[in-house]
Design a protein around this motif. Structure first.
Motif, mmCIF file in Angstrom:
data_model
loop_
_atom_site.group_PDB
_atom_site.id
_atom_site.type_symbol
_atom_site.label_atom_id
_atom_site.label_comp_id
_atom_site.label_asym_id
_atom_site.label_seq_id
_atom_site.Cartn_x
_atom_site.Cartn_y
_atom_site.Cartn_z
ATOM 1 N N TYR A 82 8.459 17.101 8.456
ATOM 2 C CA TYR A 82 9.157 16.115 9.275
ATOM 3 C C TYR A 82 9.621 16.730 10.596
ATOM 4 O O TYR A 82 9.427 16.161 11.670
ATOM 5 C CB TYR A 82 10.367 15.557 8.520
ATOM 6 C CG TYR A 82 11.367 14.884 9.424
ATOM 7 C CD1 TYR A 82 11.099 13.635 9.974
ATOM 8 C CD2 TYR A 82 12.556 15.515 9.766
ATOM 9 C CE1 TYR A 82 11.992 13.025 10.825
ATOM 10 C CE2 TYR A 82 13.455 14.914 10.622
ATOM 11 C CZ TYR A 82 13.178 13.663 11.146
ATOM 12 O OH TYR A 82 14.067 13.074 11.998
ATOM 13 N N LEU A 91 7.615 10.429 13.877
ATOM 14 C CA LEU A 91 8.312 10.339 12.600
ATOM 15 C C LEU A 91 7.287 10.537 11.495
ATOM 16 O O LEU A 91 6.241 9.900 11.477
ATOM 17 C CB LEU A 91 8.973 8.966 12.468
ATOM 18 C CG LEU A 91 9.975 8.788 11.324
ATOM 19 C CD1 LEU A 91 11.131 9.764 11.466
ATOM 20 C CD2 LEU A 91 10.503 7.352 11.312
ATOM 21 N N ILE A 121 3.684 7.929 8.897
ATOM 22 C CA ILE A 121 4.437 7.656 7.669
ATOM 23 C C ILE A 121 3.503 7.129 6.587
ATOM 24 O O ILE A 121 2.665 6.264 6.828
ATOM 25 C CB ILE A 121 5.559 6.629 7.937
ATOM 26 C CG1 ILE A 121 6.630 7.252 8.815
ATOM 27 C CG2 ILE A 121 6.178 6.141 6.629
ATOM 28 C CD1 ILE A 121 7.712 6.296 9.216
ATOM 29 N N VAL A 281 12.938 9.865 6.898
ATOM 30 C CA VAL A 281 12.144 8.644 7.054
ATOM 31 C C VAL A 281 12.912 7.436 6.525
ATOM 32 O O VAL A 281 12.926 6.370 7.143
ATOM 33 C CB VAL A 281 10.793 8.782 6.328
ATOM 34 C CG1 VAL A 281 10.089 7.437 6.243
ATOM 35 C CG2 VAL A 281 9.910 9.784 7.049
#
Length: 307
Positions: A82, A91, A121, A281
Motif C-alpha cells: 500500500y 491506492l 484495488i 483501503v
C-alpha cells in the motif's frame, strides 16, 4: 525456519476456510498444491498445526496462534504494498465485503465509482445470508458487512445507507382484495418464507409479532430469487424487499397488495467491528461512502420514495 509468504497465505486461508478444498478454490490453486504447501509449512514445526478427524480438518490451539501471527505478517506485507503504491499516488490493496443476498441490489452502486477510480484495488464480495455475514466479521474475514438487521451481540460501528421497504406481494393473476386494507387477512394467506436467520424474515416476524398476527407457512426457501419465482408461479404470497422486485412489479409479474401498516421499514447499513483498525483501503472506502452516499442515493435509489 524458512517458511515463505506463500506458505503463510496458504495456511491462513486453510484456517479461515477450515477446509483444504475450499482454501484451494479461494486461492485459485489445486487441492494437491495446497496440501503440499501446508505439509511443507507443517514440517517446520514440531507441534501439529492441524489435525484431521474423520474427514474434517481441525486447527489446533497452537495452529490458531500461528495463524494469528501469520495474518499479522500478511497484513504488514499488504501495508508495504500500500505504501509503495501510495508513494506513486495510487491506492492499493484488497477490499473485503460480506453482503446479505438482497444487498446485491444495493452494494454495487456504492462500490462502482470507488473501484473504477482506484484500479489497483482488488474487491472480494461474498453474497450470502445474514448469519454468514456476521460470522465473516467475527472471524475478521471481511472489512465491512451490509445488513438490514443489526447483530444482537457483536459490537459494531455502522454507516446508514438507505431505506429498505418490504411489501406483501402476490402473482400477476392474484385477485386478492383486502377490505379496508385489513391486516388480519394475512392469517388466511399461504405464505412463502425465507429461511431462519434471513434478515427479511427477521424483520417480517418482528413486525407480525408486534401486530399479533400468525401466518400460515406454505414454503420456506433459501434465497430472495427462489421466493420471487415461487410467488410469480402462484405458489403463495410473501413479504419481500422492494429493492429486489422492482423490475418484476414494473413488468407485471408481481403485484403489491395494499395492506394497512405496510410497507415494513428498515435501513440498509454498512457495518464493521467496533475498535477494528481498518486497513488503508477500507478507511478510504468508508470516507468515499460518507462523501458520496447522498449523490448515489439520489441517482440510483430515489425511485424507492415514490412507491
Amino acid at each position: 525456519m524458512k517458511y515463505t509468504l506463500h506458505q503463510l497465505q496458504v495456511f491462513s486461508k486453510v484456517v479461515q476456510a477450515q477446509s483444504i478444498t475450499k482454501a484451494a478454490e479461494e486461492l485459485f490453486l489445486t487441492q494437491p498444491g495446497v496440501s503440499i504447501q501446508l505439509k511443507n509449512f507443517q514440517d517446520q514445526f514440531d507441534i501439529p498445526l492441524t489435525e484431521v478427524i474423520g474427514r474434517q480438518l481441525y486447527v489446533t490451539d497452537f495452529g490458531k496462534e500461528i495463524a494469528e501471527l501469520a495474518q499479522q505478517i500478511l497484513n504488514q506485507v499488504e501495508e508495504i504494498d500500500y505504501r509503495t503504491s501510495a508513494f506513486k499516488g495510487r491506492l492499493y490493496g484488497r477490499l473485503k465485503m460480506a453482503v446479505v443476498s438482497t444487498g446485491k441490489y444495493v452494494m454495487p452502486y456504492f462500490l462502482s465509482a470507488f473501484i473504477n477510480e482506484n484500479p489497483s484495488i482488488e474487491l472480494t464480495m461474498d453474497v450470502t445470508n445474514r448469519a454468514a455475514v456476521i460470522k465473516a466479521l467475527e472471524n475478521n474475514e471481511a472489512d465491512f458487512g451490509l445488513v438490514s438487521v443489526l447483530p444482537d451481540k457483536l459490537k459494531i460501528e455502522e454507516e446508514l445507507l438507505l431505506e429498505n421497504k418490504l411489501f406483501l406481494v402476490g402473482d400477476a393473476e392474484s385477485k386478492l382484495e383486502v377490505p379496508a386494507k385489513n391486516i388480519q387477512l394475512l392469517e388466511q394467506l399461504p405464505m412463502i418464507y425465507r429461511e431462519e436467520g434471513s434478515a427479511t424474515r427477521m424483520v417480517m416476524e418482528k413486525f407480525l409479532e408486534k401486530k399479533k398476527i400468525h401466518l400460515k407457512k406454505r414454503l420456506e426457501l433459501t434465497s430472495n430469487e427462489a421466493v420471487k419465482q415461487a410467488v410469480i408461479a402462484g405458489l403463495g404470497y410473501s413479504v419481500m424487499p422492494l429493492i429486489g422486485i422492482r423490475n418484476e412489479v414494473q413488468d407485471g409479474d408481481l403485484k403489491i397488495i395494499p395492506v394497512a401498516d405496510f410497507p415494513i421499514r428498515s435501513r440498509w447499513r454498512l457495518i464493521w467491528l467496533k475498535n477494528k483498525k481498518l486497513p488503508p483501503v477500507a478507511s478510504a472506502y468508508l470516507e468515499h461512502v460518507r462523501q458520496h452516499k447522498a449523490a448515489i442515493i439520489e441517482k440510483h435509489f430515489s425511485w424507492i420514495e415514490t412507491v
